[in-house]
Design a protein around this motif. Structure first.
Motif, mmCIF file in Angstrom:
data_model
loop_
_atom_site.group_PDB
_atom_site.id
_atom_site.type_symbol
_atom_site.label_atom_id
_atom_site.label_comp_id
_atom_site.label_asym_id
_atom_site.label_seq_id
_atom_site.Cartn_x
_atom_site.Cartn_y
_atom_site.Cartn_z
ATOM 1 N N ILE A 12 20.182 18.599 -14.165
ATOM 2 C CA ILE A 12 19.940 17.682 -13.052
ATOM 3 C C ILE A 12 21.161 16.760 -12.963
ATOM 4 O O ILE A 12 21.302 15.829 -13.744
ATOM 5 C CB ILE A 12 18.643 16.866 -13.257
ATOM 6 N N PRO A 13 22.051 17.018 -12.015
ATOM 7 C CA PRO A 13 23.279 16.222 -11.910
ATOM 8 C C PRO A 13 23.004 14.840 -11.316
ATOM 9 O O PRO A 13 21.933 14.605 -10.726
ATOM 10 C CB PRO A 13 24.153 17.048 -10.968
ATOM 11 N N GLU A 14 23.957 13.954 -11.446
ATOM 12 C CA GLU A 14 23.855 12.631 -10.836
ATOM 13 C C GLU A 14 23.613 12.801 -9.332
ATOM 14 O O GLU A 14 24.304 13.568 -8.663
ATOM 15 C CB GLU A 14 25.132 11.825 -11.077
ATOM 16 N N GLY A 15 22.590 12.102 -8.830
ATOM 17 C CA GLY A 15 22.241 12.198 -7.416
ATOM 18 C C GLY A 15 21.456 13.448 -7.066
ATOM 19 O O GLY A 15 21.147 13.683 -5.908
ATOM 20 N N GLY A 16 21.113 14.249 -8.079
ATOM 21 C CA GLY A 16 20.410 15.505 -7.839
ATOM 22 C C GLY A 16 18.934 15.427 -8.147
ATOM 23 O O GLY A 16 18.416 14.392 -8.572
ATOM 24 N N ARG A 17 18.271 16.540 -7.949
ATOM 25 C CA ARG A 17 16.830 16.620 -8.181
ATOM 26 C C ARG A 17 16.432 18.021 -8.592
ATOM 27 O O ARG A 17 17.150 18.989 -8.353
ATOM 28 C CB ARG A 17 16.065 16.240 -6.934
ATOM 29 N N LEU A 18 15.247 18.091 -9.169
ATOM 30 C CA LEU A 18 14.617 19.354 -9.521
ATOM 31 C C LEU A 18 13.132 19.174 -9.250
ATOM 32 O O LEU A 18 12.511 18.253 -9.784
ATOM 33 C CB LEU A 18 14.859 19.682 -10.993
ATOM 34 N N VAL A 19 12.570 20.002 -8.377
ATOM 35 C CA VAL A 19 11.144 19.937 -8.070
ATOM 36 C C VAL A 19 10.478 21.107 -8.778
ATOM 37 O O VAL A 19 10.899 22.248 -8.622
ATOM 38 C CB VAL A 19 10.876 19.986 -6.547
ATOM 39 N N VAL A 20 9.464 20.797 -9.585
ATOM 40 C CA VAL A 20 8.815 21.818 -10.405
ATOM 41 C C VAL A 20 7.303 21.807 -10.201
ATOM 42 O O VAL A 20 6.716 20.784 -9.860
ATOM 43 C CB VAL A 20 9.139 21.615 -11.907
ATOM 44 N N ASP A 21 6.705 22.963 -10.417
ATOM 45 C CA ASP A 21 5.255 23.096 -10.363
ATOM 46 C C ASP A 21 4.710 22.969 -11.779
ATOM 47 O O ASP A 21 5.122 23.713 -12.671
ATOM 48 C CB ASP A 21 4.873 24.453 -9.776
ATOM 49 N N CYS A 22 3.824 22.033 -11.975
ATOM 50 C CA CYS A 22 3.196 21.806 -13.280
ATOM 51 C C CYS A 22 1.723 22.174 -13.168
ATOM 52 O O CYS A 22 0.868 21.311 -12.935
ATOM 53 C CB CYS A 22 3.360 20.349 -13.714
ATOM 54 N N ASP A 23 1.449 23.468 -13.235
ATOM 55 C CA ASP A 23 0.083 23.974 -13.154
ATOM 56 C C ASP A 23 -0.631 23.483 -11.897
ATOM 57 O O ASP A 23 -1.730 22.953 -11.950
ATOM 58 C CB ASP A 23 -0.694 23.600 -14.415
ATOM 59 N N GLY A 24 0.043 23.626 -10.749
ATOM 60 C CA GLY A 24 -0.558 23.257 -9.467
ATOM 61 C C GLY A 24 -0.224 21.854 -8.981
ATOM 62 O O GLY A 24 -0.546 21.503 -7.853
ATOM 63 N N LYS A 25 0.428 21.060 -9.804
ATOM 64 C CA LYS A 25 0.857 19.719 -9.392
ATOM 65 C C LYS A 25 2.373 19.706 -9.362
ATOM 66 O O LYS A 25 3.019 19.962 -10.363
ATOM 67 C CB LYS A 25 0.353 18.657 -10.370
#
Length: 121
Positions: A12-25
């Motif tokens: 996850i770089p500076e100014g970046g993001r990562l969107v992940v699924d955590c068992d439906g959330k």
């Protein structure tokens, strides 16, 4: 409550993001000023996918002495995200809504251990 391994912090770089699924959330993990912040991917306005929104520096509108404005400027010290559904704007460090201080993003618990990021929605 279950904890989910997200992966290496350096992905996850500076100014970046990562969107992940955590068992439906879904949870968005953002790096702002070197620090990681985790927010639920649900806008408090109408439950839109806030973490997929546009990232940018806070917009400020300089007002002249006569009350007029002629341009927009940006505060590079405050990184914001805008909900793609209705344009609600939130500070990525505090979760506070720019236009409605009573609304804020819901945080997810985050920890980093040995360079690995974990979240608990």
């Amino acid at each position: 409550m279950t904890e989910f391994r997200i992966g290496p912090a350096d992905q996850i770089p500076e100014g970046g993001r990562l969107v992940v699924d955590c068992d439906g959330k879904e949870v968005g993990v953002f790096r702002v000023k070197g620090a990681l912040h985790a927010w639920h991917n649900t806008c408090p306005h109408r439950q839109g996918p806030i973490c997929q929104g546009r990232l940018y520096a806070q917009v400020i509108e300089p007002v002249a002495a006569d009350g007029t404005t002629r341009l927009l400027a940006y505060d590079e010290d405050a990184q914001h995200i805008v909900c793609p559904w209705h344009g609600y704007e939130f500070d990525l460090q505090t979760g506070r809504c720019q236009g409605r201080p009573t609304q804020r993003l819901r945080p997810a618990q985050l920890r980093e251990e040995a360079g690995i990021v974990y979240v608990r929605p």
